[in-house]
Design a protein around this motif. Sequence first.
Motif, PDB file in Angstrom:
ATOM      1  N   HIS A  94       0.855  -1.205   0.000  1.00  0.00           N
ATOM      2  CA  HIS A  94       0.000   0.000   0.000  1.00  0.00           C
ATOM      3  C   HIS A  94       0.881   1.241   0.000  1.00  0.00           C
ATOM      4  O   HIS A  94       2.108   1.125   0.007  1.00  0.00           O
ATOM      5  CB  HIS A  94      -0.988  -0.020   1.171  1.00  0.00           C
ATOM      6  CG  HIS A  94      -0.370   0.006   2.537  1.00  0.00           C
ATOM      7  ND1 HIS A  94       0.377  -1.040   3.037  1.00  0.00           N
ATOM      8  CD2 HIS A  94      -0.364   0.947   3.510  1.00  0.00           C
ATOM      9  CE1 HIS A  94       0.787  -0.743   4.244  1.00  0.00           C
ATOM     10  NE2 HIS A  94       0.367   0.460   4.565  1.00  0.00           N
ATOM     11  N   ASP A  98       6.285   3.968   5.084  1.00  0.00           N
ATOM     12  CA  ASP A  98       7.176   3.025   5.778  1.00  0.00           C
ATOM     13  C   ASP A  98       7.330   1.714   4.981  1.00  0.00           C
ATOM     14  O   ASP A  98       8.245   0.939   5.232  1.00  0.00           O
ATOM     15  CB  ASP A  98       6.687   2.723   7.214  1.00  0.00           C
ATOM     16  CG  ASP A  98       5.200   2.463   7.335  1.00  0.00           C
ATOM     17  OD1 ASP A  98       4.431   3.067   6.571  1.00  0.00           O
ATOM     18  OD2 ASP A  98       4.804   1.650   8.186  1.00  0.00           O
ATOM     19  N   HIS A  99       6.436   1.516   4.010  1.00  0.00           N
ATOM     20  CA  HIS A  99       6.406   0.232   3.285  1.00  0.00           C
ATOM     21  C   HIS A  99       7.111   0.239   1.926  1.00  0.00           C
ATOM     22  O   HIS A  99       7.309  -0.813   1.349  1.00  0.00           O
ATOM     23  CB  HIS A  99       4.950  -0.222   3.109  1.00  0.00           C
ATOM     24  CG  HIS A  99       4.258  -0.490   4.405  1.00  0.00           C
ATOM     25  ND1 HIS A  99       4.154  -1.732   4.969  1.00  0.00           N
ATOM     26  CD2 HIS A  99       3.684   0.363   5.300  1.00  0.00           C
ATOM     27  CE1 HIS A  99       3.527  -1.653   6.126  1.00  0.00           C
ATOM     28  NE2 HIS A  99       3.225  -0.391   6.354  1.00  0.00           N
ATOM     29  N   ASP A 194      -0.831  -3.971   5.754  1.00  0.00           N
ATOM     30  CA  ASP A 194      -1.438  -3.401   6.961  1.00  0.00           C
ATOM     31  C   ASP A 194      -2.909  -3.762   7.148  1.00  0.00           C
ATOM     32  O   ASP A 194      -3.595  -3.175   7.982  1.00  0.00           O
ATOM     33  CB  ASP A 194      -1.259  -1.882   6.977  1.00  0.00           C
ATOM     34  CG  ASP A 194       0.149  -1.503   7.432  1.00  0.00           C
ATOM     35  OD1 ASP A 194       0.959  -2.429   7.649  1.00  0.00           O
ATOM     36  OD2 ASP A 194       0.434  -0.300   7.571  1.00  0.00           O
ATOM     37  N   HIS A 231       2.680  -5.007  10.552  1.00  0.00           N
ATOM     38  CA  HIS A 231       3.239  -4.674  11.858  1.00  0.00           C
ATOM     39  C   HIS A 231       2.840  -5.770  12.833  1.00  0.00           C
ATOM     40  O   HIS A 231       1.680  -6.180  12.858  1.00  0.00           O
ATOM     41  CB  HIS A 231       2.711  -3.318  12.346  1.00  0.00           C
ATOM     42  CG  HIS A 231       2.948  -2.211  11.362  1.00  0.00           C
ATOM     43  ND1 HIS A 231       4.081  -1.441  11.377  1.00  0.00           N
ATOM     44  CD2 HIS A 231       2.212  -1.775  10.306  1.00  0.00           C
ATOM     45  CE1 HIS A 231       4.026  -0.572  10.373  1.00  0.00           C
ATOM     46  NE2 HIS A 231       2.894  -0.749   9.703  1.00  0.00           N
TER      47      HIS A 231
HETATM   48 ZN   LIG Z   1       2.328   0.470   8.002  1.00  0.00          ZN
END
Ligand SMILES: [Zn+2]
Length: 305
Positions: A94, A98-99, A194, A231
């Motif tokens: 997505h 952070d990904h 996520d 996560h």
């Molecule tokens: Zn995330």
Amino acid sequence: MKSIIALCLFLWTAQAYEYALTPVKVSEDVHCFFGALENITKENGGNMVNTCFVQTKQGFVVIDSGPTYAYAKQAYTQMQMIENLPVKYVINTHDHDDHWLGNSFYKSKDALLIGPRTYEQNVVVGMETRMQRTLGSEIYGKTEIVSLDTVVDNNLTLNVGGKILEIQQLVSKAHTQGDLIVYLPDEKVLFAGDLVFNGRVTSIRDGSIIGSIKALEKIEARHPKVIIGGHGYKTDANATQALKSYLLEMKEAVLDALDNDVSIEQVTKKVTMPKYKEMKLYDILHSRNVFEAYRELEMYDEDEE
Ligand SMILES: [Zn+2]
């Protein structure tokens, strides 16, 4: 002496952030790096996210490239220690930064980048990212924004060295408006991005509580043996449970508050869900989630489902 100290200091600051990544084997040919159950900080270098890699005869497929160029480079070094193979594809689950901010490193290694339509819509080359603002230029280092090679609207199946990888968007809006899962049907391994959190509270600010619950049900319907969330450390068949019960309890409590004419100003004080208070990031994210759930459920009609 002074000049030696100055030199040491220079060398130390010139070094990229050391992520100390350790690959964890979660299934045959599948390894992941597990990030801290925290928000992004300078101290963790943005390493609060899970990324994985699948080994095939032809090369690696990376699922999410992590928070920085340096992170991706260090992940690649770890992969090469397992087997000297190229990275063929990087799949971004997505558009939260952070990904995917490790993409530019993998691009420099000639990997093909795959991601959701929302990446193409929301990720603009040259824009300042949340990661950049928090980490500062030293840790952010060589990180750059690069475009995708392939956009997935609904689904795409890859066959890489005889290994099948099904990439699919399960619902139109869940954690974001473009969440891709990657499924290995032969191994029953599912990379959920996520759509799955555990050990910490999620954020539904860009998504939907109803869509998130639906996505979790669709994940469970495939009966995966291994589920890796974006996560959290739990990767067994029950890895969806913690988030599902959190969201279902929130849905019921917020619908109840709406039935009792609780205002949006009051609802965050009322729906505190104390059972989850010990969960990481509860203090930062929970009341915002309740607020977002209220706004969504105000318009929600279960009979229209
Ligand atoms: Zn995330």
